[in-house]
Scaffold this active site. Structure first.
Site, PDB file in Angstrom:
ATOM      1  N   HIS A   1       0.876  -1.180   0.000  1.00  0.00           N
ATOM      2  CA  HIS A   1       0.000   0.000   0.000  1.00  0.00           C
ATOM      3  C   HIS A   1       0.915   1.232   0.000  1.00  0.00           C
ATOM      4  O   HIS A   1       1.186   1.807   1.054  1.00  0.00           O
ATOM      5  CB  HIS A   1      -0.862  -0.052   1.266  1.00  0.00           C
TER       6      HIS A   1
ATOM      7  N   HIS B   1       5.512   3.725   4.692  1.00  0.00           N
ATOM      8  CA  HIS B   1       5.899   2.303   4.668  1.00  0.00           C
ATOM      9  C   HIS B   1       6.319   1.902   3.259  1.00  0.00           C
ATOM     10  O   HIS B   1       7.404   2.289   2.844  1.00  0.00           O
ATOM     11  CB  HIS B   1       4.893   1.382   5.362  1.00  0.00           C
TER      12      HIS B   1
ATOM     13  N   GLU C   1      -2.544  -1.466  -3.247  1.00  0.00           N
ATOM     14  CA  GLU C   1      -3.693  -0.760  -2.677  1.00  0.00           C
ATOM     15  C   GLU C   1      -3.372   0.720  -2.586  1.00  0.00           C
ATOM     16  O   GLU C   1      -2.221   1.091  -2.313  1.00  0.00           O
ATOM     17  CB  GLU C   1      -3.941  -1.172  -1.231  1.00  0.00           C
TER      18      GLU C   1
ATOM     19  N   THR D   1      -4.520   3.894   9.078  1.00  0.00           N
ATOM     20  CA  THR D   1      -4.733   2.754   8.180  1.00  0.00           C
ATOM     21  C   THR D   1      -6.127   2.911   7.589  1.00  0.00           C
ATOM     22  O   THR D   1      -6.916   3.733   8.054  1.00  0.00           O
ATOM     23  CB  THR D   1      -4.572   1.417   8.944  1.00  0.00           C
TER      24      THR D   1
ATOM     25  N   HIS E   1      -8.460  -6.656   6.540  1.00  0.00           N
ATOM     26  CA  HIS E   1      -8.239  -5.747   7.654  1.00  0.00           C
ATOM     27  C   HIS E   1      -8.468  -6.433   8.990  1.00  0.00           C
ATOM     28  O   HIS E   1      -9.531  -6.969   9.247  1.00  0.00           O
ATOM     29  CB  HIS E   1      -9.079  -4.464   7.596  1.00  0.00           C
ATOM     30  N   ASP E   2      -7.412  -6.425   9.796  1.00  0.00           N
ATOM     31  CA  ASP E   2      -7.463  -6.972  11.156  1.00  0.00           C
ATOM     32  C   ASP E   2      -7.756  -8.461  11.188  1.00  0.00           C
ATOM     33  O   ASP E   2      -8.197  -8.984  12.222  1.00  0.00           O
ATOM     34  CB  ASP E   2      -8.478  -6.212  12.013  1.00  0.00           C
TER      35      ASP E   2
ATOM     36  N   GLY F   1      -1.821  -8.322   6.828  1.00  0.00           N
ATOM     37  CA  GLY F   1      -0.512  -7.755   7.096  1.00  0.00           C
ATOM     38  C   GLY F   1      -0.163  -7.690   8.568  1.00  0.00           C
ATOM     39  O   GLY F   1       0.706  -8.418   9.054  1.00  0.00           O
TER      40      GLY F   1
END
Ligand code: PXP
Length: 260
Positions: free
Chosen positions: A54, A61, A82, A119, A210-211, A233
């Protein structure tokens, strides 16, 4: 409980390993270690089906150069990039759409995240954004990319994603993961299943992300077996700190096949 069971949509979900956190650690020292490319090689050798990055405009990052290098590495697995398609050019950042057109990942996941967000934490409003997104989606698809739109569960706009020309949606699973952590995931699972069913009904495939972690992944995939891809991730890199990346990727793959 509702289950998304459209049989034509069921195959073992692909695990796409998001390596942003490896880049974040590298950037914290300003050097080259740890190397996201080396991490990608380990994840690919362990059997993952895709790599996700991303690359944000603030370069905090994954950076454009990581995306380019990952493009060169990912020949037998899918590259998923992304980002926010409206992110324009900046210092050492070409803009997200120009970067996509340069790297040509197999999948572009479009996310409505702001620069200040820690995020991604919400999906698209496709009524407001239809006019801007439609030509961008067409441009990316014409360039050979599959386009996925990050969407909230039960969004009124799921069907609109198909109207705008997208191939897939990615269900934002943060609220599900939160509910799972509090031991009460039934309603959140039903919401994911309902959302997936609506997407399949208009010809979209469904990703999730996500999560997600080793605990909540299995229940999600058992309840929504039609999910095509999970992008993971933060928790995966956390687990890798203790168990190693190779073993961790294998464990996530085991969780996926056990649920399939
Ligand atoms: N999907 C999208 C659109 C994301 O932005 C992210 C975080 O980069 C993920 C999935 C992966 O989320 P997590 O790091 O919590 O696994």
């Amino acid at each position: 409980m509702i289950q998304a069971l459209s049989t034509q949509n069921i195959s073992t979900p692909v695990l796409s390993v998001n390596l942003n956190k490896v880049a974040l650690l590298r950037n914290s020292r300003g050097g080259v270690l740890p190397d996201p490319l080396q991490a990608a090689r380990v994840a690919i050798d362990a059997g993952c089906g895709g790599i996700t990055l991303h690359p944000r405009p603030d370069l905090r990052h994954a950076r454009p150069q990581d995306a380019r290098a990952m493009r060169a590495l990912c020949r037998n697995v899918e590259l998923n990039l992304e980002g926010n398609p409206y992110a324009g050019a900046g210092d050492r950042y070409p803009g997200f759409v120009p970067l996509l057109l340069e790297c040509r990942p197999e999948q572009a996941t479009l996310v409505p995240d702001g620069d200040a967000q820690l995020t991604s934490d919400h999906g698209w409003d496709l009524v407001t954004e239809a006019g801007r997104l439609r030509p961008l989606i067409a441009q990316l698809r014409d360039a050979g990319m599959r386009v996925s739109l990050f969407m909230d569960v039960d969004s009124p706009d799921i069907e609109r994603a198909a109207e705008l020309g997208a191939d897939r949606i990615e269900i934002y699973t943060g609220p599900y993961a939160h509910a799972h952590a509090f031991g009460d995931a039934g309603a959140a699972l039903d919401a994911c299943a309902r959302t997936a069913e609506r997407a399949h009904a208009v010809g979209l495939k469904v990703n999730a992300g996500h999560d997600l972690d080793q605990h909540n992944l299995g229940p999600l995939l058992r309840h929504v077996p039609s999910i095509s891809e999970v992008s993971i991730g933060h928790a995966l890199i956390n687990d890798a700190l203790y168990d190693g990346l190779d073993l961790t990727v294998r464990r996530y793959l085991q969780a996926i096949s056990a649920a399939a």
